[in-house]
Design a protein around this motif. Structure first.
Motif, PDB file in Angstrom:
ATOM      1  N   VAL A   1       0.867  -1.177   0.000  1.00 29.41           N
ATOM      2  CA  VAL A   1       0.000   0.000   0.000  1.00 29.41           C
ATOM      3  C   VAL A   1       0.904   1.227   0.000  1.00 29.41           C
ATOM      4  O   VAL A   1       1.886   1.256   0.746  1.00 29.41           O
ATOM      5  CB  VAL A   1      -0.874  -0.005   1.268  1.00 29.41           C
ATOM      6  CG1 VAL A   1      -1.744   1.236   1.343  1.00 29.41           C
ATOM      7  CG2 VAL A   1      -1.728  -1.257   1.334  1.00 29.41           C
ATOM      8  N   SER A   2       0.586   2.215  -0.836  1.00 25.05           N
ATOM      9  CA  SER A   2       1.442   3.395  -0.832  1.00 25.05           C
ATOM     10  C   SER A   2       0.650   4.639  -1.219  1.00 25.05           C
ATOM     11  O   SER A   2      -0.563   4.564  -1.423  1.00 25.05           O
ATOM     12  CB  SER A   2       2.657   3.186  -1.746  1.00 25.05           C
ATOM     13  OG  SER A   2       3.695   4.048  -1.352  1.00 25.05           O
ATOM     14  N   SER A   3       1.338   5.761  -1.323  1.00 25.74           N
ATOM     15  CA  SER A   3       0.619   7.023  -1.400  1.00 25.74           C
ATOM     16  C   SER A   3       1.441   8.130  -2.043  1.00 25.74           C
ATOM     17  O   SER A   3       2.662   8.161  -1.929  1.00 25.74           O
ATOM     18  CB  SER A   3       0.246   7.430   0.028  1.00 25.74           C
ATOM     19  OG  SER A   3      -0.347   8.691   0.052  1.00 25.74           O
ATOM     20  N   PHE A   4       0.735   9.070  -2.696  1.00 29.61           N
ATOM     21  CA  PHE A   4       1.362  10.309  -3.157  1.00 29.61           C
ATOM     22  C   PHE A   4       1.390  11.364  -2.054  1.00 29.61           C
ATOM     23  O   PHE A   4       1.968  12.438  -2.247  1.00 29.61           O
ATOM     24  CB  PHE A   4       0.592  10.875  -4.361  1.00 29.61           C
ATOM     25  CG  PHE A   4       0.845  10.145  -5.655  1.00 29.61           C
ATOM     26  CD1 PHE A   4       0.182   8.976  -5.960  1.00 29.61           C
ATOM     27  CD2 PHE A   4       1.757  10.649  -6.583  1.00 29.61           C
ATOM     28  CE1 PHE A   4       0.411   8.306  -7.159  1.00 29.61           C
ATOM     29  CE2 PHE A   4       2.002   9.989  -7.784  1.00 29.61           C
ATOM     30  CZ  PHE A   4       1.326   8.813  -8.066  1.00 29.61           C
ATOM     31  N   SER A   5       0.766  11.093  -0.916  1.00 29.01           N
ATOM     32  CA  SER A   5       0.594  12.137   0.105  1.00 29.01           C
ATOM     33  C   SER A   5       1.915  12.717   0.560  1.00 29.01           C
ATOM     34  O   SER A   5       2.127  13.930   0.505  1.00 29.01           O
ATOM     35  CB  SER A   5      -0.145  11.578   1.319  1.00 29.01           C
ATOM     36  OG  SER A   5      -1.494  11.354   1.019  1.00 29.01           O
ATOM     37  N   LYS A   6       2.825  11.853   1.015  1.00 32.88           N
ATOM     38  CA  LYS A   6       4.074  12.341   1.586  1.00 32.88           C
ATOM     39  C   LYS A   6       5.147  12.433   0.509  1.00 32.88           C
ATOM     40  O   LYS A   6       6.041  13.260   0.580  1.00 32.88           O
ATOM     41  CB  LYS A   6       4.522  11.417   2.731  1.00 32.88           C
ATOM     42  CG  LYS A   6       3.413  11.090   3.729  1.00 32.88           C
ATOM     43  CD  LYS A   6       2.830  12.304   4.442  1.00 32.88           C
ATOM     44  CE  LYS A   6       1.480  12.044   5.082  1.00 32.88           C
ATOM     45  NZ  LYS A   6       1.460  11.536   6.417  1.00 32.88           N
TER      46      LYS A   6
ATOM     47  N   THR B   1      -2.282   0.652  -4.460  1.00 30.24           N
ATOM     48  CA  THR B   1      -2.021  -0.634  -3.820  1.00 30.24           C
ATOM     49  C   THR B   1      -1.598  -1.613  -4.906  1.00 30.24           C
ATOM     50  O   THR B   1      -2.189  -1.619  -5.994  1.00 30.24           O
ATOM     51  CB  THR B   1      -3.281  -1.120  -3.077  1.00 30.24           C
ATOM     52  OG1 THR B   1      -3.466  -0.283  -1.928  1.00 30.24           O
ATOM     53  CG2 THR B   1      -3.161  -2.560  -2.612  1.00 30.24           C
ATOM     54  N   VAL B   2      -0.562  -2.397  -4.618  1.00 28.07           N
ATOM     55  CA  VAL B   2      -0.104  -3.423  -5.561  1.00 28.07           C
ATOM     56  C   VAL B   2      -0.473  -4.794  -4.996  1.00 28.07           C
ATOM     57  O   VAL B   2      -0.105  -5.131  -3.867  1.00 28.07           O
ATOM     58  CB  VAL B   2       1.419  -3.350  -5.769  1.00 28.07           C
ATOM     59  CG1 VAL B   2       1.896  -4.506  -6.662  1.00 28.07           C
ATOM     60  CG2 VAL B   2       1.809  -2.015  -6.389  1.00 28.07           C
ATOM     61  N   VAL B   3      -1.225  -5.554  -5.787  1.00 31.06           N
ATOM     62  CA  VAL B   3      -1.570  -6.926  -5.408  1.00 31.06           C
ATOM     63  C   VAL B   3      -0.996  -7.855  -6.485  1.00 31.06           C
ATOM     64  O   VAL B   3      -1.501  -7.891  -7.609  1.00 31.06           O
ATOM     65  CB  VAL B   3      -3.101  -7.126  -5.308  1.00 31.06           C
ATOM     66  CG1 VAL B   3      -3.432  -8.522  -4.779  1.00 31.06           C
ATOM     67  CG2 VAL B   3      -3.737  -6.065  -4.418  1.00 31.06           C
ATOM     68  N   PRO B   4       0.073  -8.593  -6.162  1.00 29.56           N
ATOM     69  CA  PRO B   4       0.698  -9.434  -7.193  1.00 29.56           C
ATOM     70  C   PRO B   4      -0.177 -10.632  -7.564  1.00 29.56           C
ATOM     71  O   PRO B   4      -0.918 -11.150  -6.719  1.00 29.56           O
ATOM     72  CB  PRO B   4       1.996  -9.921  -6.536  1.00 29.56           C
ATOM     73  CG  PRO B   4       2.117  -9.181  -5.251  1.00 29.56           C
ATOM     74  CD  PRO B   4       0.768  -8.691  -4.880  1.00 29.56           C
TER      75      PRO B   4
END
Lengths: 440, 440
Positions: free
Chosen positions: A275-280, A292-295
């Motif tokens: 899970v990741s974000s452009f926020s920070k 979110t990356v789901v392999p």
């Protein structure tokens, strides 16, 4: 100086309110026959960050002329690069033209953005665009992942950690009862991550969790897990059949060789969701954009791909991130955009260095600030909420009490480096003055 | 013409896939020990709208030169008014300046927008800004309301209705088993809303649901419930202790005196939550903005206010709508903005009139199109998916099969009026030609 004072977490207010409900008749409204969700009842107090804001408002009311410096909530303060806003302006202008108008986009995100995330963020890690789901932020996707997985799983979380993991676990129904004596939920495994174990759990002491929430660089400690540590984590998950929900929201702040993604670790595609974000990364806290990356290789115990069910959740419970935010995100991932957002990251990291230097000059034990924009300061023998209250009362600086991130954060406070430079310098001076005075 | 053909809902594909899982070894990946969520397993087929898109793509591949007209998914097509985009442009430009930059906003939405929604949308209905929660869209808030309420409640839905109510109920765990024979989930009460009861459920036949999902104007039938009908619904909820989740996403399309909000009905504040959206009201399908009103008087069976728990959900599982979308929403609610978005609504309603006239001229029984941008057409004795397939194959027009909205929609198709005028006229001509030819 850090004696207990009137500042208390919201827990007490909620308890009072519950008593009112039990002992008095309800004054307004009509009781439906819908029982209150037992999971909501188990939540122990208000969500941490609104609680901190509440304390800030009380303080401002008490000292209306004080120049309060907010280094609490990790909220970005630097303007967005014009390359990013220009792209959004063009997109928005297009929305009032026949050629440029766009309605619903794909629930999973615009193809170009999924591709850019796969290829620019994950470079040669072979993430497919079809494995990338664009979101309105990491916190929102954590809850959607809880919906995906359903209740009553055995979960483990780093202690301390970002409170949304535990709170969303309580809401979906993994947590069990809260045990006051130890300050923990009975069905959640708290994986202590303190300096004695290089901020990594002693995996020999952990039983077999089904879901593992893991954040690196960690919020609040600022520790970026090493390659060796993450390989241990992936191996542990594989042996135990666990799924790791890995939060890399702060990966852009890593300055050493620590992995920026769990997918740098061999075997991670079979055990992890990221899970990741452009926020920070790009100052998008208000713009709202994440992913979110789901392999494909990640499978439930019956062999069914997790990806298929997550796609269904995204289509049914979400309708895609704002098309405008997505246009901005795409601009961030252009070569010029990447340079421009890197300069924001560098700015905040210089702030972190200033804070770390000021605090270490006082002889305090300070962690973080090297691979993350958070500084994690130890106050041995003190209670976090007391330290928080003392700094607020005497230096007019908002921080976050470490115990708000779990029992493992007791005795620490977190200081955010996401301020403007002059505030950071002023706050450093005030802290030096206050803490030197107090002989800490 | 409407004989069954190769177009089938996704259900069959999923069944095939499950068989593969049962009978074959998994080829890629590693089975974790996390069981697939039993609620996800109960979902019967892909979410309706992506399924329709899938059929559209297959058709385009088959007829690459066909001029396919999409009157399926209710997606707005008219450019946004410049007053709305100008406000967003100004806001976005500000984000690259020190004065205009904004990070996290309040999770519940900007105060000015909450106030504007309370006072402009609900005028003299005494909705407080603190009861308004700004969201990224109604569909997203429906899922957050499911998280709020928790699993295993007895729910009732209009049949037919927007599929997110049932699908999100399955995901959270209200639904029980799907009974193939009747095409319904065993624990969901399907409240038939057909022309024989003026599209309102016969409440005498309904048992005591805890949650009632009710959409007016209804998607797909286009029926706006009358004041008398809604008073019956509110009284029914009060007597039975039910909570109504009322979806008013299409209320701007009401042209007669039907209520535009459940809160126009005396007593509704004690029994109803209202979910709504800027998507159809202002063309914000891609911009993403909506809201939910939770009145203070609405209480769980133990007297605890629903508002408090919903606030906690919004703070923990969501982080506020995009600040840019909120700036656009505020502009929509200015006097000039309200005039401008009304002209969009009028345009789509003129489309609806054109479609209704064309179809009634053929002697078809047509509902909707008066208080909603959907036309609901009856094809007695035919299966919805066959009618859908026939119209697609022979007229290159995408519609939505009524049975996709529940068993009560069987024998109908829904046609969206959210197209460009020339497409609507062209589609009307094609339908007239096709259906006249076929002697319907």
């Amino acid at each position: 100086m850090f004696s207990p004072n009137s500042l208390q977490p919201r827990m007490m207010l909620v308890n009072r309110f519950s008593c009112t409900l039990k002992n008095q008749s309800v004054k307004i409204g009509h009781c439906s026959k819908v029982p209150r969700n037992v999971n909501m009842e188990k939540l122990q107090h208000g969500y941490l960050f609104p609680e901190i804001e509440r304390h800030e408002l009380i303080h401002i009311k008490k000292y209306p002329n004080a120049n309060v410096i907010d280094l609490g909530i990790g909220d970005t303060t630097k303007p967005l690069p014009t390359i990013v806003t220009s792209s959004m302006v063009d997109f928005v202008r297009g929305l009032s033209t026949a050629e440029g108008y766009k309605g619903y986009g794909p629930e999973q995100g615009e193809k170009a953005l999924r591709k850019a995330i796969a290829h620019k963020i994950y470079k040669n890690l072979d993430i497919k665009p079809s494995e990338v789901f664009v979101s309105d932020g990491a916190q929102c996707d954590i809850s959607r992942l809880q919906l995906l997985m359903g209740p009553n799983l055995k979960i483990a979380v780093q202690d301390p950690s970002f409170p949304a993991y535990i709170d969303s676990s309580v809401i979906i129904g993994h947590a069990g009862k809260f045990v006051d004596r130890i300050g923990k939920y009975e069905n959640i495994e708290y994986m202590t991550c303190g300096p004695q174990t290089d901020f990594f759990p002693d995996l020999h002491t952990i039983s077999r969790p089904q879901l593992i929430f893991f954040c690196s660089p960690n919020n609040p400690t600022g520790h970026a897990a090493t390659r060796k540590q993450l390989q241990q984590l992936v191996d542990f998950a594989k042996v135990n059949g666990s799924i790791i929900i890995y939060d890399s929201a702060y990966s852009a702040y890593i300055t050493d060789n620590s992995p920026k993604s769990i997918f740098e670790i061999p075997g991670a595609r079979e055990v992890a969701i990221e899970v990741s974000s452009f926020s920070k990364f790009a100052g998008f806290t208000g713009v709202r954009l994440g992913w979110t990356v789901v392999p494909e290789e990640l499978l439930y115990s019956n062999g069914f791909p997790v990806l298929h069910d997550f796609n269904r959740i995204v289509c049914t419970c979400f309708n895609g991130a704002s098309s405008i935010s997505q246009a901005g995100g795409l601009a961030c991932l252009s070569p010029e955009g990447l340079n421009a957002v890197q300069s924001l990251v560098d700015y905040y990291m210089e702030n972190a260095r200033i804070l770390v230097n000021a605090l270490t000059s006082l002889g305090l034990t300070v962690y973080g600030g090297k691979n993350a924009p958070y500084v994690w300061v130890r106050f041995p023998g003190s209670k976090s909420w007391d330290v928080f209250a003392g700094i607020l009362e005497n230096a007019h600086i908002i921080t976050i009490p470490g115990s708000g991130f779990g029992p493992g954060g007791e005795g620490y406070i977190r200081i955010s480096a996401f301020g403007q430079r002059d505030s950071i310098i002023e706050a450093s001076e005030r802290l030096k003055y206050l803490l030197y005075q107090e002989g800490l």
